[in-house]
Design an enzyme around this catalytic site. Structure first.
Site, PDB file in Angstrom:
ATOM      1  N   LYS A 182       0.840  -1.208   0.000  1.00  0.00           N
ATOM      2  CA  LYS A 182       0.000   0.000   0.000  1.00  0.00           C
ATOM      3  C   LYS A 182       0.871   1.253   0.000  1.00  0.00           C
ATOM      4  CE  LYS A 182      -2.068   2.484   3.148  1.00  0.00           C
ATOM      5  NZ  LYS A 182      -1.827   3.778   2.462  1.00  0.00           N
ATOM      6  N   GLU A 257       9.604   0.999  10.807  1.00  0.00           N
ATOM      7  CA  GLU A 257      10.551   2.120  10.617  1.00  0.00           C
ATOM      8  C   GLU A 257       9.764   3.384  10.904  1.00  0.00           C
ATOM      9  OE1 GLU A 257      13.562   1.587   9.940  1.00  0.00           O
ATOM     10  OE2 GLU A 257      13.660  -0.309   8.860  1.00  0.00           O
ATOM     11  N   CYS A 291      13.025  10.659   7.709  1.00  0.00           N
ATOM     12  CA  CYS A 291      13.068  10.151   9.087  1.00  0.00           C
ATOM     13  C   CYS A 291      14.480  10.249   9.650  1.00  0.00           C
ATOM     14  CB  CYS A 291      12.579   8.731   9.104  1.00  0.00           C
ATOM     15  SG  CYS A 291      13.365   7.740   7.839  1.00  0.00           S
ATOM     16  N   GLU A 391       9.340  15.291  16.299  1.00  0.00           N
ATOM     17  CA  GLU A 391       9.731  15.264  14.893  1.00  0.00           C
ATOM     18  C   GLU A 391       8.892  16.265  14.106  1.00  0.00           C
ATOM     19  OE1 GLU A 391       8.616  11.840  12.475  1.00  0.00           O
ATOM     20  OE2 GLU A 391      10.688  11.790  11.770  1.00  0.00           O
TER      21      GLU A 391
HETATM   22  P1  NAD Z   1       1.743   7.941   8.493  1.00  0.00           P
HETATM   23  O1  NAD Z   1       2.129   7.044   9.608  1.00  0.00           O
HETATM   24  O2  NAD Z   1       0.582   8.829   8.665  1.00  0.00           O
HETATM   25  O3  NAD Z   1       1.404   7.073   7.189  1.00  0.00           O
HETATM   26  C1  NAD Z   1       2.276   6.105   6.695  1.00  0.00           C
HETATM   27  C2  NAD Z   1       1.488   5.066   5.949  1.00  0.00           C
HETATM   28  O4  NAD Z   1       0.623   4.408   6.870  1.00  0.00           O
HETATM   29  C3  NAD Z   1       0.601   5.624   4.845  1.00  0.00           C
HETATM   30  O5  NAD Z   1       0.591   4.723   3.766  1.00  0.00           O
HETATM   31  C4  NAD Z   1      -0.769   5.661   5.514  1.00  0.00           C
HETATM   32  O6  NAD Z   1      -1.842   5.553   4.600  1.00  0.00           O
HETATM   33  C5  NAD Z   1      -0.702   4.434   6.397  1.00  0.00           C
HETATM   34  N1  NAD Z   1      -1.610   4.445   7.538  1.00  0.00           N
HETATM   35  C6  NAD Z   1      -2.159   5.514   8.176  1.00  0.00           C
HETATM   36  N2  NAD Z   1      -2.953   5.094   9.181  1.00  0.00           N
HETATM   37  C7  NAD Z   1      -2.902   3.743   9.190  1.00  0.00           C
HETATM   38  C8  NAD Z   1      -3.485   2.737  10.003  1.00  0.00           C
HETATM   39  N3  NAD Z   1      -4.306   3.033  11.005  1.00  0.00           N
HETATM   40  N4  NAD Z   1      -3.179   1.448   9.756  1.00  0.00           N
HETATM   41  C9  NAD Z   1      -2.347   1.127   8.767  1.00  0.00           C
HETATM   42  N5  NAD Z   1      -1.775   2.022   7.944  1.00  0.00           N
HETATM   43  C10 NAD Z   1      -2.039   3.324   8.160  1.00  0.00           C
HETATM   44  O7  NAD Z   1       3.051   8.689   8.121  1.00  0.00           O
HETATM   45  P2  NAD Z   1       3.266   9.751   6.982  1.00  0.00           P
HETATM   46  O8  NAD Z   1       2.691  11.018   7.446  1.00  0.00           O
HETATM   47  O9  NAD Z   1       2.814   9.197   5.667  1.00  0.00           O
HETATM   48  O10 NAD Z   1       4.870   9.802   6.926  1.00  0.00           O
HETATM   49  C11 NAD Z   1       5.606  10.574   7.781  1.00  0.00           C
HETATM   50  C12 NAD Z   1       6.124   9.746   8.933  1.00  0.00           C
HETATM   51  O11 NAD Z   1       6.832   8.610   8.467  1.00  0.00           O
HETATM   52  C13 NAD Z   1       7.120  10.518   9.754  1.00  0.00           C
HETATM   53  O12 NAD Z   1       6.812  10.397  11.123  1.00  0.00           O
HETATM   54  C14 NAD Z   1       8.454   9.852   9.474  1.00  0.00           C
HETATM   55  O13 NAD Z   1       9.416   9.902  10.443  1.00  0.00           O
HETATM   56  C15 NAD Z   1       8.062   8.476   9.173  1.00  0.00           C
HETATM   57  N6  NAD Z   1       9.092   7.853   8.339  1.00  0.00           N
HETATM   58  C16 NAD Z   1       9.930   6.922   8.874  1.00  0.00           C
HETATM   59  C17 NAD Z   1      10.920   6.355   8.113  1.00  0.00           C
HETATM   60  C18 NAD Z   1      11.864   5.329   8.653  1.00  0.00           C
HETATM   61  O14 NAD Z   1      12.466   4.627   7.862  1.00  0.00           O
HETATM   62  N7  NAD Z   1      12.032   5.203   9.946  1.00  0.00           N
HETATM   63  C19 NAD Z   1      11.069   6.729   6.797  1.00  0.00           C
HETATM   64  C20 NAD Z   1      10.211   7.689   6.284  1.00  0.00           C
HETATM   65  C21 NAD Z   1       9.208   8.235   7.066  1.00  0.00           C
END
Ligand code: NAD
Length: 498
Positions: A182, A257, A291, A391
């Site tokens: 997804k 992650e 991240c 963050e």
């Molecule tokens: P997010 O957690 O809102 O969304 C990430 C993904 O999860 C999206 O595809 C979203 O549709 C999905 N999602 C949302 N709610 C969900 C649920 N209840 N169940 C399952 N899936 C769900 O994050 P974002 O805003 O898209 O991305 C930013 C965040 O991602 C930041 O906090 C960043 O640090 C983190 N990030 C971490 C890494 C890493 O490798 N550690 C890398 C990139 C981004």
């Protein structure tokens, strides 16, 4: 100059399930917009629970044959996919830029080649990933075979859509699993283009299924699904926690992650020129939406004033603009909601007594007024504030001073996250001492934000657990299957009265 008016070739915008592009069951769609000017890019089919069920069924049915496919053949397909990405590099880079706002020069130099490189690395890895033989007792042979887990659900965020797709699919496919993937609802386009290439290079139907959708309901359906054996998730810590809860039903394996708040420590003996450039890349690459961004700059008091002056001057010189323009160094943030969230930290920082050294607003250039632009921002901030601990995920870097190594380490390690961290020094002993003591999954010395498909990537604490990349990822997508053979060991007679 940009070629915005030249039009964009869009991929098939339907769901990719069982080797075919199909409409979603409910017929609903998601609108995708260009973060440069909020203009419409596409409507993409929205997956919901029935579509996820369909994708899981296809992946389950494909699993027996795929896991039994010789590893060299799985590798060959991944290598073909890497070649196909190279052949379509220009188009993929432009699509990634339009969808995310990444400056085109980053999409061209980093995102696309790294995506191809990751598939190529794991294509090469597929038939070199071995089991082991354990030296057990005489007369017995014990060998361990690495067996794939089954169907893996992969959920990725919007900050590096193309690259993260390869980080997940590369190792999970090389090790014989099938996938329900997804992409983020905000940036699904390059993943759909990848689905076309996956079909083109002839991956068997059902091995990879792509289901763009919202976190609720599609992401949650993946996290809860009893037919999914593992979820690999990249995203926020809050959603990571909800995935842990949702996965309990069938005791799914998880790899998470999550967020980060990377410390970037500059010692008084550092090569300041290199540290300046490295520190700017650490925070401003991808508009800070990384991240592993180095979002906390820790400066030794002896060089702090000089470093701040030069860093602020460098920050002010960064070229903000249309990401399709190759001279642009900083593009827009990826969504309006996220831009507003990032800007909300300006008021928070001010309330906490932070002073803004540069930035803190939106650019004045009228050509950028409809886009999600935020100025690169440097703040002097107290240690205890939200701005230094939470963050922000934008082009915001906080600055603090320290007087000695102990204090630097204490400040570096005092946040809940532990993903990336780094230090700059010419002192070898100090470098090694810090590399070992920084609480982070990845530590960089005299550089920042380096990644490679062979090097483990992941965090500790609120940054999650499990590792992507390299052998660590292959271990995470397989189980150790231990087989005992009695070659010529006497079977002890423990029963029967003798
Ligand atoms: P997010 O957690 O809102 O969304 C990430 C993904 O999860 C999206 O595809 C979203 O549709 C999905 N999602 C949302 N709610 C969900 C649920 N209840 N169940 C399952 N899936 C769900 O994050 P974002 O805003 O898209 O991305 C930013 C965040 O991602 C930041 O906090 C960043 O640090 C983190 N990030 C971490 C890494 C890493 O490798 N550690 C890398 C990139 C981004």
């Amino acid at each position: 100059m940009t070629n915005r008016s030249a039009g964009l070739r869009l991929p098939d915008t339907r769901l990719f399930i069982d080797g075919e592009f199909v409409e979603s069951a409910a017929g609903t769609t998601i609108e995708v917009v260009d973060p440069h000017d909020s203009s419409h890019l596409a409507y993409v089919s929205e997956a919901r629970e029935p579509d996820v069920n369909r994708a899981v069924k296809a992946a389950r049915e494909a699993f027996p044959a795929w896991s039994a496919t010789p590893a060299s053949e799985r590798g060959r397909l991944l290598l073909s996919l890497a070649d196909a990405i190279d052949s379509n590099a220009e188009e993929l880079a432009e699509l990634e830029t339009r969808d995310t706002g990444h400056p085109l020069r980053d999409s061209e130099r980093l995102d696309v080649p790294r995506t191809a490189g990751c598939f190529r690395y794991f294509g090469g890895m597929a038939d070199k990933y071995e089991g082991s033989v354990i030296p057990v007792d005489a007369g017995l042979l014990n060998y361990v075979v690495r067996q794939p887990l089954g169907v893996v659900g992969a959920i990725v965020p919007w900050n590096f859509p193309l690259m993260f797709t390869s980080w997940k699919l590369g190792p999970l496919l090389a090790s014989g699993n099938t996938a329900v993937m997804k992409p983020s609802e905000i940036t699904p386009l390059t993943t759909l283009r990848l689905a076309e290439l996956i079909a083109e290079v002839d991956f068997p139907p059902g091995v990879v299924n792509i289901v763009p959708g919202f976190g609720e309901p599609a992401g949650r359906a993946i996290a809860e699904h009893p037919g999914i054996d593992k979820v690999t998730f990249t995203g926020s810590t809050a959603v990571g926690r909800s995935i842990v809860a949702a996965s309990a039903g069938n005791l799914k394996r998880l790899q998470l992650e999550l967020g980060g708040k990377g410390a970037n420590v500059i010692f008084e003996d550092a090569d300041l020129e290199a540290a300046l450039n490295g520190s700017a890349f650490a925070i401003f690459h991808n508009q800070g939406q990384a991240c592993i961004a180095g979002s906390r700059l820790l400066l030794h008091e002896r060089i702090a004033d000089e470093f701040i002056d030069r860093f602020v001057a460098l920050t002010r010189s960064i070229r903000i603009g249309d990401p399709l323009d190759r001279s642009t160094e900083l593009g827009p943030l990826t969504s309006a909601v996220h831009r507003d969230r990032v800007l909300s930290y300006v008021a928070i920082a001010k309330e906490e007594g932070a002073s803004i050294l540069t930035g803190g607003g939106t650019p004045l250039d009228p050509r950028l007024k409809n886009g999600y632009y935020v100025e690169p921002t440097v703040l002097f901030a107290p240690r205890s504030g939200r701005i230094t601990r939470e963050e922000v995920f934008g082009p915001f870097v906080t600055v603090q001073r320290f007087k000695d190594d102990d204090e630097a380490l204490q400040v570096a390690n005092e946040v809940e996250y532990g993903l990336g961290a780094g230090c700059w020094t010419r002192d070898l002993s100090r470098a090694h001492r810090f590399a070992s003591a920084l609480r982070a999954g990845m530590v960089w010395v005299n550089t920042y934000k380096r990644v490679h498909p062979g090097s483990p990537f992941g965090g500790v604490g609120s940054s999650g657990y499990g590792r992507e990349m390299g052998f660590e990822a292959m271990h995470g997508y397989t189980d150790a299957h231990s087989v005992w053979i009695n070659v010529d060991a006497p079977q002890p007679r423990l029963y029967g009265g003798n």
